[in-house]
Design a protein around this motif. Structure first.
Motif, mmCIF file in Angstrom:
data_model
loop_
_atom_site.group_PDB
_atom_site.id
_atom_site.type_symbol
_atom_site.label_atom_id
_atom_site.label_comp_id
_atom_site.label_asym_id
_atom_site.label_seq_id
_atom_site.Cartn_x
_atom_site.Cartn_y
_atom_site.Cartn_z
ATOM 1 N N UNK A 8 42.804 94.638 104.548
ATOM 2 C CA UNK A 8 44.041 95.285 104.102
ATOM 3 C C UNK A 8 43.729 96.280 102.997
ATOM 4 N N UNK A 9 44.228 97.497 103.163
ATOM 5 C CA UNK A 9 44.095 98.527 102.138
ATOM 6 C C UNK A 9 45.452 98.758 101.500
ATOM 7 N N UNK A 10 45.510 98.650 100.184
ATOM 8 C CA UNK A 10 46.764 98.850 99.470
ATOM 9 C C UNK A 10 46.622 100.038 98.526
ATOM 10 N N UNK A 11 47.579 100.948 98.603
ATOM 11 C CA UNK A 11 47.672 102.064 97.667
ATOM 12 C C UNK A 11 48.454 101.574 96.448
ATOM 13 N N UNK A 12 47.897 101.767 95.273
ATOM 14 C CA UNK A 12 48.553 101.345 94.034
ATOM 15 C C UNK A 12 48.940 102.587 93.246
ATOM 16 N N UNK A 13 50.239 102.923 93.266
ATOM 17 C CA UNK A 13 50.705 104.033 92.439
ATOM 18 C C UNK A 13 50.797 103.554 90.991
ATOM 19 N N UNK A 14 50.780 104.515 90.070
ATOM 20 C CA UNK A 14 50.804 104.148 88.659
ATOM 21 C C UNK A 14 49.595 103.325 88.256
ATOM 22 N N UNK A 15 48.450 103.625 88.864
ATOM 23 C CA UNK A 15 47.284 102.760 88.707
ATOM 24 C C UNK A 15 46.702 102.761 87.304
ATOM 25 N N UNK A 16 47.106 103.720 86.463
ATOM 26 C CA UNK A 16 46.644 103.725 85.078
ATOM 27 C C UNK A 16 47.700 103.164 84.130
ATOM 28 N N UNK A 17 48.809 102.675 84.683
ATOM 29 C CA UNK A 17 49.922 102.209 83.855
ATOM 30 C C UNK A 17 49.905 100.724 83.586
ATOM 31 N N UNK A 18 50.980 100.256 82.960
ATOM 32 C CA UNK A 18 51.047 98.862 82.517
ATOM 33 C C UNK A 18 51.001 97.870 83.662
#
Length: 276
Positions: A8-18
């Motif tokens: 499974x590949x998941x895109x994580x938006x806001x990857x530099x955020x809290x």
């Protein structure tokens, strides 16, 4: 690793955020392939030409918008990205929303109607707002928290708990598809209570100063927040900080089978963030 996480590949938006940074770490630990989506990775919410290269070939997306989830911009862009993701074959979407925020309902609906298997995680106020970001900068710089929270009580939640709930939703097959999960910490604190605990951990007095929402909006604009965004936040705080969230939610316990982390644990581990 279950059959649901294999390959499974998941895109994580806001990857530099809290939350995004913690979701990325937790997803990798769970065996998922993580594709971080931030400006540093070539992804930009305001540039739709960057979306398809980030989404293509992914199975799932964690959605967190850089503006508040209830802003009109978030509704438009989250909805558009969700639809594009589905068109590219993405099957699972998990949206970070806000507990008790009526303004967030249009963004939630945009994800529900995207055609994906969706989960909405509605979170209480993050503990990490005291240690990371604009308010934390104010605490370190001015030696106090200035915020329009009055004496309202809030069950602050650790962003790590949010991340683990998100990853559980992604790796549990259809168990949490089509569901809203409300998560909070284990006890209610006023912002003054919270700052008293921060002060003890930091070893110095860091008071809380309550101000009207409009005064806070003026402060935001002084720090460079666009007037339209500041105006939205003023309206949001005038409604959201009215006591409607002064109750606990059991989402962490339901999903993870354990109690949520306590604010005392957070301040003990984060004490270095407030040292003079």
């Amino acid at each position: 690793m279950t059959q649901h996480t294999q390959n499974m590949t998941v895109v994580v938006t806001g990857a530099s955020g809290r939350t995004g940074s913690r979701v990325a770490v937790a997803a990798k630990a769970a065996g998922l392939t993580v594709r971080t989506a931030s400006r540093a990775d070539g992804f930009d919410w305001s540039d739709r030409s960057t979306w398809a290269p980030t989404l293509r070939g992914a199975d799932a997306v964690y959605l967190v918008h850089p503006t508040d989830v209830g802003s009109p911009q978030a509704t438009e862009e989250v909805g558009a990205l969700a639809r594009e993701a589905v068109g590219l074959g993405v099957r699972r979407l998990v949206l970070l929303s806000a507990r008790g925020e009526e303004q967030a309902l249009p963004t939630e609906e945009a994800v529900r109607t995207s055609g994906a298997d969706w989960t909405v995680v509605r979170a209480a106020w993050f503990m990490q707002n005291f240690s990371e970001g604009l308010l934390a900068d104010g605490i370190r710089g001015a030696g106090e928290l200035v915020f329009p929270g009055g004496e309202v009580r809030e069950p602050f939640i650790d962003a790590q708990d949010i991340a683990e709930v998100v990853v559980a939703a992604l790796t549990s097959g259809d168990r949490y598809a089509g569901r809203e999960i409300e998560v909070s910490g284990p006890r209610l604190l006023t912002f003054g209570d919270a700052m008293a605990e921060v002060s003890r951990a930091a070893g110095r007095e860091l008071p809380y100063r309550a101000v009207p929402a409009r005064a806070f909006g003026e402060m935001l604009m002084e720090f460079g927040t666009p007037a339209e965004e500041a105006g939205f936040l003023v309206e949001l705080f005038e409604t959201l900080l009215d006591g409607r969230n002064a109750h606990l939610s059991d989402g962490v316990e339901q999903v993870l089978g354990r109690a949520p982390r306590d604010f005392a644990d957070f301040v003990r581990e984060s004490a270095g963030a407030w040292k003079a």
